[in-house]
Design a protein around this motif. Structure first.
Motif, short mmCIF file in Angstrom:
data_model
loop_
_atom_site.label_atom_id
_atom_site.label_comp_id
_atom_site.label_asym_id
_atom_site.label_seq_id
_atom_site.Cartn_x
_atom_site.Cartn_y
_atom_site.Cartn_z
N CYS A 124 -7.23 25.58 -23.44
CA CYS A 124 -8.60 25.71 -23.96
C CYS A 124 -9.29 24.34 -24.00
O CYS A 124 -10.46 24.22 -23.64
N CYS A 173 -10.63 30.88 -25.76
CA CYS A 173 -9.25 30.75 -25.32
C CYS A 173 -9.16 31.29 -23.88
O CYS A 173 -9.42 32.47 -23.67
N CYS A 208 0.29 31.30 -24.08
CA CYS A 208 0.10 29.86 -24.22
C CYS A 208 1.45 29.16 -24.46
O CYS A 208 1.71 28.08 -23.92
S1 SF4 Z 1 -3.59 30.13 -27.45
FE1 SF4 Z 1 -3.55 28.12 -26.42
S2 SF4 Z 1 -5.33 28.14 -25.11
FE2 SF4 Z 1 -5.60 29.78 -26.57
S3 SF4 Z 1 -6.71 28.88 -28.27
FE3 SF4 Z 1 -4.57 28.64 -28.79
S4 SF4 Z 1 -4.01 26.66 -27.98
FE4 SF4 Z 1 -5.94 27.19 -27.03
#
Ligand code: SF4
Length: 507
Positions: free
Chosen positions: A286, A382, A422
């Motif tokens: 993100c 995200c 993630c």
């Molecule tokens: S899951 Fe990963 S990409 Fe998504 S908001 Fe959280 S840290 Fe950011």
């Protein structure tokens, strides 16, 4: 003296009569008065419990040893002891009361949309099932009696007559186990899970359910009752609209962050010159996406600036560095005066130097995933949730992930397990693996990445579910409470219309 003790014991046991069993179907709402502070604490404790239940369910097969271990650990957020423990009657009463109240508080928060309802029902059902599975047969019988669940037991004569059918249909049954098992005759509509799994014998519309499978039936009763009551609660919610203390709390519970507090800035300073390199090495997708967009377009829209700016603050960028960092990019497309007028105030505001001088906390994954979906020209959000799957695949390919690795990530995305996707991306890019690693925050991702890359042995340990650990105490950030959610000082931060709210943080 003896009389006083006896009276006290009588009082305690009569209090416990309101919660005669450690498990409940939560049919009657609580009627007592509680303080707002207790209301908040109970909500957060149950939320922590349900989030852990969800994580366990995603990672492991329900009922497996690992799953039960995780749920045992999670149950410490809201313990429920049986009566034959060393706990006093007062302690047992208090535990059951907390369980009862907290369930109803979250009902209020999670009845507000179909998605929230679905999530709440799924987690409550898993928790209920785990608790029922933990009961002895005698305790289960007592629970059924107390909950008015009366099922007809078949007679020995009927069992004898149907022995071969029961043997053939009941899961793993043997001749001996048929003799020892009590069977119940239940209408098949109440035993759909068992019918679907071909685990019971059916005749003339009735399922012959062995005692040990009754849990599935009771679970079905709970599911039905909970979804009906959530609908009733939703209808009565408008009556709370006028209460300006409760509604803001309830509205924010769904994306309430319960992990480590990243409001305090990291002691390791990050300068603008380091960001390009760090974004490639240690930023979650993100933030890497936001950084790339800023470099490409020399601009980010409001929510992108908020999400990225607070993240940078959390990882250790000072206010002076932040002003320099944003200025350097923005003045490529606008003059310095416009930047000073339109943007530098907002940056100082997010560092608590303007307006109400609140120390805003970086956004958690839940907040990013659940609120403010990006529109055209936006880069916040995200990527695992908000980016088109084909585009996400392309991006992962550009970041040098192998085809099979990309498919592993995409499989999790497809199942809507964005945070797990993630984690998988983290594991693949850092070449580590830890089955207990749970990711809740972009700043947590960054911290773990720095630990791993520096070769620290303690890597991937934040939020690690050590099964012997005692749970972290819930403490509220002194500077922010639920009531701060209503603070609209962030309205000052945008050049247009800002509807965003500072996020609460509980350590
Ligand atoms: S899951 Fe990963 S990409 Fe998504 S908001 Fe959280 S840290 Fe950011």
């Amino acid at each position: 003296m003896n009389i006083r003790l006896r009276r006290k014991a009588r009082e305690q046991s009569s209090k416990l009569n309101s919660y005669p069993h450690q498990c409940q179907l939560y049919k009657l709402p609580p009627v007592e008065d509680i303080s707002l502070e207790e209301f908040e604490r109970l909500a957060v404790d149950r939320l922590k419990l349900l989030r852990d239940v969800e994580s366990a369910g995603i990672k492991y097969k329900r009922g497996s040893g690992e799953y039960n271990s995780l749920l045992k650990k999670a149950s410490k957020h809201m313990e429920l002891h049986r009566e034959d423990t060393t706990k006093s009657l007062t302690e047992l009463y208090e535990e059951r009361r907390r369980d009862h109240l907290s369930h109803f508080i979250l009902r209020l928060a999670y009845c507000q949309s179909e998605d929230l309802k679905r999530w709440f029902i799924a987690q409550e059902l898993d928790l209920f099932r785990y608790r029922l599975d933990d009961l002895s047969m005698a305790e289960l019988d007592s629970f059924m009696k107390l909950s008015d669940l009366h099922y007809n037991q078949i007679s020995d004569k009927e069992k004898k007559a149907k022995r071969s059918s029961l043997e053939a249909s009941t899961f793993k049954s043997t001749k001996e186990s048929i003799d020892e098992t009590t069977y119940f005759k239940i209408h098949f509509t109440e035993a759909l899970d068992l019918v679907r799994g071909r685990k019971v014998y059916i005749e003339m519309g009735y399922a012959y359910v062995p005692h040990q499978e009754l849990v599935s039936i009771i679970q079905g009763v709970f599911r039905l009752s909970l979804s009906r009551h959530l609908a009733i609660t939703a209808r009565s919610l408008p009556t709370l609209d006028e209460d300006d203390r409760l509604m803001p709390m309830l509205n924010n519970l769904s994306h309430y962050y319960v992990g480590e507090n990243y409001t305090k800035q990291s002691a390791n300073r990050v300068t603008p010159e380091q960001v390009d390199h760090l974004s490639r090495e240690s930023f979650p997708l993100c933030m890497r996406q936001l950084h790339q967009a800023l470099r490409d377009n020399h601009h980010l829209k409001h929510f992108g600036r908020l999400q990225y700016g607070l993240f940078l603050k959390g990882i250790g960028m000072t206010l002076e560095d932040a002003l320099r960092f944003w200025r350097t990019e923005f003045v490529k497309t606008m003059d310095g005066e416009k930047f000073e007028k339109g943007y530098s105030y907002n940056i100082r505001h997010s560092y608590g130097k303007e307006g109400k001088r609140a120390n805003y906390t970086p956004y958690s994954c839940l907040k990013i995933i659940m609120s403010n979906a990006p529109g055209p020209g936006d880069y916040h959000g995200c990527p695992f949730k908000h980016t088109d799957p084909d585009l996400l695949r392309q991006r992962l390919r550009a970041y040098k992930l192998q085809k099979s690795a990309i498919e592993e990530v995409m499989e999790l995305v497809k199942g809507q397990h964005y945070q797990l996707a993630c984690v998988k991306y983290f594991e693949l890019t850092h070449k580590v693996s830890d089955p207990f690693f749970l990711l809740n925050h972009p700043n947590q991702y960054y911290d773990e990445s720095r630990r791993v890359l520096k070769g620290d042995d303690a890597s991937v340990k934040t939020q690690k579910m050590d099964l012997d650990d005692t749970p972290t105490q819930t403490t509220f950030d002194e500077s922010e409470t639920f009531s701060d959610i209503r603070d609209d000082s962030l309205m000052e931060m945008d050049e247009s219309s800002i509807t965003d709210e500072p996020e609460l943080c509980i350590q």
